[in-house]
Motif scaffolding. Structure first.
Motif, mmCIF file in Angstrom:
data_model
loop_
_atom_site.group_PDB
_atom_site.id
_atom_site.type_symbol
_atom_site.label_atom_id
_atom_site.label_comp_id
_atom_site.label_asym_id
_atom_site.label_seq_id
_atom_site.Cartn_x
_atom_site.Cartn_y
_atom_site.Cartn_z
ATOM 1 N N PHE A 139 -27.799 -9.034 -28.186
ATOM 2 C CA PHE A 139 -28.820 -8.105 -28.848
ATOM 3 C C PHE A 139 -29.081 -8.354 -30.115
ATOM 4 O O PHE A 139 -28.098 -8.819 -30.954
ATOM 5 C CB PHE A 139 -27.914 -6.664 -28.866
ATOM 6 C CG PHE A 139 -28.461 -5.602 -29.496
ATOM 7 C CD1 PHE A 139 -29.863 -5.321 -29.163
ATOM 8 C CD2 PHE A 139 -28.110 -5.119 -30.780
ATOM 9 C CE1 PHE A 139 -30.480 -4.049 -29.645
ATOM 10 C CE2 PHE A 139 -28.719 -4.137 -31.086
ATOM 11 C CZ PHE A 139 -29.901 -3.600 -30.869
ATOM 12 N N ASP A 140 -30.352 -8.473 -30.271
ATOM 13 C CA ASP A 140 -30.959 -9.055 -31.590
ATOM 14 C C ASP A 140 -31.091 -7.786 -32.659
ATOM 15 O O ASP A 140 -32.266 -7.153 -32.345
ATOM 16 C CB ASP A 140 -32.241 -9.746 -31.478
ATOM 17 C CG ASP A 140 -32.890 -10.487 -32.551
ATOM 18 O OD1 ASP A 140 -32.458 -9.850 -33.928
ATOM 19 O OD2 ASP A 140 -33.541 -11.135 -32.381
ATOM 20 N N LYS A 141 -30.211 -7.481 -33.608
ATOM 21 C CA LYS A 141 -30.108 -6.102 -34.332
ATOM 22 C C LYS A 141 -31.265 -6.371 -35.276
ATOM 23 O O LYS A 141 -31.872 -4.937 -35.510
ATOM 24 C CB LYS A 141 -28.794 -6.091 -34.839
ATOM 25 C CG LYS A 141 -28.513 -4.855 -35.606
ATOM 26 C CD LYS A 141 -26.935 -4.783 -36.087
ATOM 27 C CE LYS A 141 -26.736 -3.338 -36.735
ATOM 28 N NZ LYS A 141 -25.520 -3.224 -37.164
ATOM 29 N N ALA A 142 -31.669 -7.530 -35.755
ATOM 30 C CA ALA A 142 -32.716 -7.473 -36.855
ATOM 31 C C ALA A 142 -33.935 -7.359 -36.272
ATOM 32 O O ALA A 142 -34.832 -6.484 -36.789
ATOM 33 C CB ALA A 142 -32.582 -8.898 -37.492
ATOM 34 N N ALA A 143 -34.253 -7.819 -34.960
ATOM 35 C CA ALA A 143 -35.335 -7.416 -34.321
ATOM 36 C C ALA A 143 -35.682 -5.993 -33.970
ATOM 37 O O ALA A 143 -36.557 -5.383 -33.877
ATOM 38 C CB ALA A 143 -35.428 -8.357 -33.159
ATOM 39 N N PRO B 65 -35.339 -8.978 -23.492
ATOM 40 C CA PRO B 65 -34.961 -7.506 -23.925
ATOM 41 C C PRO B 65 -34.328 -7.430 -25.486
ATOM 42 O O PRO B 65 -33.362 -7.958 -25.493
ATOM 43 C CB PRO B 65 -34.087 -7.097 -22.667
ATOM 44 C CG PRO B 65 -33.568 -8.521 -22.235
ATOM 45 C CD PRO B 65 -34.337 -9.515 -22.699
ATOM 46 N N ILE B 66 -34.907 -6.588 -26.111
ATOM 47 C CA ILE B 66 -34.046 -6.078 -27.192
ATOM 48 C C ILE B 66 -33.868 -4.512 -27.226
ATOM 49 O O ILE B 66 -34.465 -3.771 -27.769
ATOM 50 C CB ILE B 66 -35.141 -6.265 -28.244
ATOM 51 C CG1 ILE B 66 -35.435 -7.732 -28.656
ATOM 52 C CG2 ILE B 66 -34.208 -5.936 -29.693
ATOM 53 C CD1 ILE B 66 -36.350 -8.098 -29.437
ATOM 54 N N ILE B 67 -32.677 -4.262 -26.351
ATOM 55 C CA ILE B 67 -32.333 -2.980 -26.166
ATOM 56 C C ILE B 67 -30.775 -2.820 -26.361
ATOM 57 O O ILE B 67 -30.113 -3.616 -25.807
ATOM 58 C CB ILE B 67 -32.485 -2.534 -24.557
ATOM 59 C CG1 ILE B 67 -33.923 -2.872 -24.365
ATOM 60 C CG2 ILE B 67 -32.378 -0.960 -24.041
ATOM 61 C CD1 ILE B 67 -34.297 -2.815 -22.776
#
Length: 200
Positions: free
Chosen positions: A140-144, A123-125
């Protein structure tokens, strides 16, 4: 005998009754047609939400309609299950499963994180401002997340179609057909551009 036209109050009452009856449902010959016709009142007014799933290139994969007041996160399971049932190649083989799924804060919930992780999807939320980010099961993957603009561009393109930006159809199944036509048009243009590049 003199007749008097009905007062504006009576007319408004009848109009309101018709709208309420339409929202509550009514006779529908198609089992796929929701009782509320995917129409409901939200902060933005009377309308419909289009929940869309697309790939990393902005190609639409699946969509689902709901009434305007339905919360986004309640459609995660419906959207993914619908995509899983319909996305197959010409040989009937299911297409590749996503490794990550991005969504805005409207999709933030512990059960959504858990649900996606159980499916093998990252999840990238983004977290909400009032929660502890360290308690989440995945960072959390900020770049993605910056690539979430892909779906925003798709929705912006979809709103260029007047019959989608402004819903004319009463029935959800007819409105959904307009969304499908827009997607078909997008794929036809993509196929044409690919054919031209192959020739060149």
């Amino acid at each position: 005998m003199t007749t008097h036209p009905p007062s504006s109050g009576a007319s408004t009452a009848r109009r309101s009754a018709r709208l309420a009856a339409a929202a509550a449902g009514g006779k529908s010959t198609n089992p796929e047609e929701p009782k509320d016709h995917a129409l409901g009142r939200s902060r933005g007014g009377w309308g419909t939400k289009i929940h869309i799933l697309c790939d990393a290139h902005g190609h639409p994969l699946h969509f689902h309609l709901s009434a305007g007041q339905i919360h986004d996160q309640t459609m995660v399971d419906t959207l993914l299950c619908g995509a899983d049932e319909t996305l197959h190649d010409e040989h009937g083989t299911p297409m590749a499963w996503p490794v990550a799924l991005a969504g805005d804060k409207g999709y933030r919930a512990n059960w959504v994180d858990q649900y996606l992780l159980e499916l093998g999807i990252k999840p990238i939320i983004p977290s909400k401002e009032n929660e502890d980010r360290s308690l989440r099961p995945v960072a959390f993957d900020k770049a993605a997340y910056r690539r979430r603009s892909i779906i925003e561009c798709l929705i912006g393109w979809l709103k260029e179609s007047r019959r989608i930006a402004t819903r004319f159809e009463k029935k959800a199944i007819n409105f959904g057909a307009m969304v499908k036509l827009a997607f078909i048009h997008r794929y036809l243009r993509l196929s044409a551009s690919c054919a031209i590049s192959d020739i060149a």
